[in-house]
Design an enzyme around this catalytic site. Structure first.
Site, short mmCIF file in Angstrom:
data_model
loop_
_atom_site.label_atom_id
_atom_site.label_comp_id
_atom_site.label_asym_id
_atom_site.label_seq_id
_atom_site.Cartn_x
_atom_site.Cartn_y
_atom_site.Cartn_z
N CYS A 329 11.31 3.80 -3.55
CA CYS A 329 11.40 5.10 -3.97
C CYS A 329 12.60 5.78 -2.96
O CYS A 329 13.61 5.57 -3.29
CB CYS A 329 9.88 5.84 -3.59
SG CYS A 329 9.74 7.34 -4.50
N HIS A 426 6.23 1.58 -6.85
CA HIS A 426 5.36 1.64 -5.83
C HIS A 426 4.32 0.34 -6.63
O HIS A 426 4.22 0.59 -7.42
CB HIS A 426 4.66 2.33 -5.32
CG HIS A 426 5.31 3.36 -4.56
ND1 HIS A 426 5.93 3.69 -3.18
CD2 HIS A 426 5.89 5.28 -5.45
CE1 HIS A 426 6.23 4.72 -3.03
NE2 HIS A 426 6.11 5.76 -4.38
#
Length: 490
Positions: A329, A426
């Site tokens: 991310c 994630h």
């Protein structure tokens, strides 16, 4: 049935764990139960079934209850961006950015979202187990409170107070907290739970008898310290590690000032062939097989912090000696050539240079991506499942060599030499097949299988067994079923 609230004498007293355990205990007994945290401040978050965002610990509690996480379960989520400001998320969606004083004044309005979300849950579930935040005795925050007794008073629900004996001074914690509450708040505090006890309970019993005599409130139970319990943390970085094999993959992760979703690394902490260390500020950066840059709530400022700490030179040296780098991310965005935040969505507006390890650029745009996704690792049959929570949109040649095929879109990038890779996903290590395949790519030979989802379930069962054995569950059920919580008897 009604709502029961678990509050704590301090942050990290064990509120989240107790709520998760009670949710599983009630599920076992046939109740439809939902967790509820009126206000949370955390950078570990999860994507809900209705496409919103809530604290990760609340999502874990929903799993304990056997229900899908919903944005109503955590109507106010504060994601700190600086020491004085945070992104405010109401019922799963970004509301805006506020500094601490502005939010303190806004709490009266936020309370409307809190009560509407609680009422929506109350109409769908038999029981709600609510969780406080910090301590109800934080005098400076009591005006307009929606996180602790402010909610309990509005919902007219009983409260149990948790104290952490492992910190020391648990009797002062409990008696002092109670003394700082108003008369009506003291009345709705129906008892205590002692958490994280080690040793012979006989040595504690005189103190428990004194506490009950002093406060005229029962101790509902004393929970033992559960060694090795690894569950999704609300915010603090945990230290639990599984016993390691003689040959391990050495992984280091910088503990960014605004690190987010570091629960991504829990499966690696559990894996017997992985030794994972978080490297804090001003600590020496040790040699390793893999460097993982984690997610960040303030990508540009955390990128600048990494450079000040010497991580750019460390990664150059690391790659020169054959090491590998993975960005997740915000960490993925940092690996590119620049991060552009023209509107200041994550802090000060402007453009900052990345590490230049992948040919891509990222622009922060309004409209956060929130989605649960699944797919496969490119070139492999390994199944992956996880979630995306990010503002940035990345572009560039690096994306022509993606890391994952997520069905609706391709994700991530891997360099031609295979040393540098990144992803927006994630939870990428949670699925056992993906974990095995990714660890192989990262350099580990003959990777063993670790199923983190199964481990999480086993941990929840262990937690529920512990609560069943050490708490007076019948007395707690009687509290939940009580038609009156506002009587003045203490």
């Amino acid at each position: 049935m009604t709502t029961l609230m678990i509050q704590g004498t301090t942050s990290d007293a064990g509120k989240s764990t107790v709520v998760a355990g009670l949710c599983r205990v009630l599920k076992r007994r046939g109740f439809s139960v939902a967790p509820f945290k009126p206000q949370n401040m955390a950078l570990n978050s999860a994507v809900t079934s209705d496409g919103g965002e809530i604290g990760r610990s609340t999502a874990l509690q929903a799993q304990a209850a056997g229900v899908l996480p919903h944005s109503d379960m955590n109507p106010v989520l504060l994601k700190p961006e600086t020491d004085r400001g945070a992104q405010v998320i109401l019922r799963g969606k970004v509301h805006g950015h506020m500094d601490a004083l502005d939010y303190h004044a806004y709490k009266r309005t936020a309370k409307e979202s809190v009560m509407a979300a609680w009422q929506a849950l109350e109409s769908r579930f038999d029981v709600i187990i609510a969780e406080g935040a910090g301590s109800p005795a934080e005098i400076n925050l009591r005006q307009g409170d929606i996180a602790n007794m402010g909610f309990a008073e509005a919902a007219d629900c009983p409260v149990l107070l948790v104290g952490d004996i492992d910190r020391g001074g648990v009797f002062a914690q409990l008696v002092g907290t109670l003394a700082l509450l108003s008369e009506s708040e003291q009345a709705r505090t129906k008892g205590f739970i002692i958490n994280r006890f080690r040793g012979d309970i006989a040595l504690l019993e005189p103190g428990l008898e004194w506490l009950e005599a002093r406060t005229q409130k029962p101790v509902m139970g004393t929970l033992p310290y559960l060694q090795g319990l690894l569950l999704d943390a609300e915010d603090s970085i945990g230290t639990v590690q599984a016993e390691k094999a003689s040959q391990t993959l050495e992984v280091i992760v910088p503990a960014l000032p605004r690190i987010s979703n570091h629960t991504d690394f829990d499966p690696l902490r559990l894996h017997p062939q992985v030794s994972l260390s978080f490297i804090g500020p001003d600590q020496p950066i040790p040699p390793a097989d893999v460097i993982i840059l984690p997610g960040s709530k303030s990508t540009a400022s955390d990128l600048a912090w990494l450079k000040r700490q010497g991580w750019d030179a460390a990664m150059t040296r690391h790659l020169r000696y054959g090491g590998k780098v993975l960005g997740i991310c915000g960490g993925f965005q940092m690996l590119g050539e620049c991060v552009d935040d023209p509107d200041g969505l994550e802090g000060t507006p402007g453009k900052v240079a990345g590490f230049g390890l992948l040919p891509l650029t990222t622009r922060m745009v309004a409209g956060k991506q929130l989605r649960n996704v699944s797919g496969v690792l490119m070139g492999e049959e390994a199944t992956v499942a996880g979630y995306e929570i990010h503002n940035g949109v990345s572009e560039g040649p690096a994306l022509s060599s993606p890391l994952f095929d997520l069905g609706t879109h391709l994700d991530g990038a891997i360099s031609e030499d295979g040393q540098v890779m990144g992803t927006y996903l994630h939870g990428l290590f949670d699925h056992p097949e993906a974990c095995q395949a990714l660890l192989t790519i990262l350099g580990l030979a003959q990777v063993g299988r670790v199923d983190y989802s199964a481990h999480r379930e086993q941990a929840l069962e262990r937690l529920a067994d512990t609560l069943e054995a050490h708490l007076d569950i019948d007395a707690i059920l009687a509290l939940i079923a009580s038609p009156s919580t506002t009587n003045k008897r203490c």
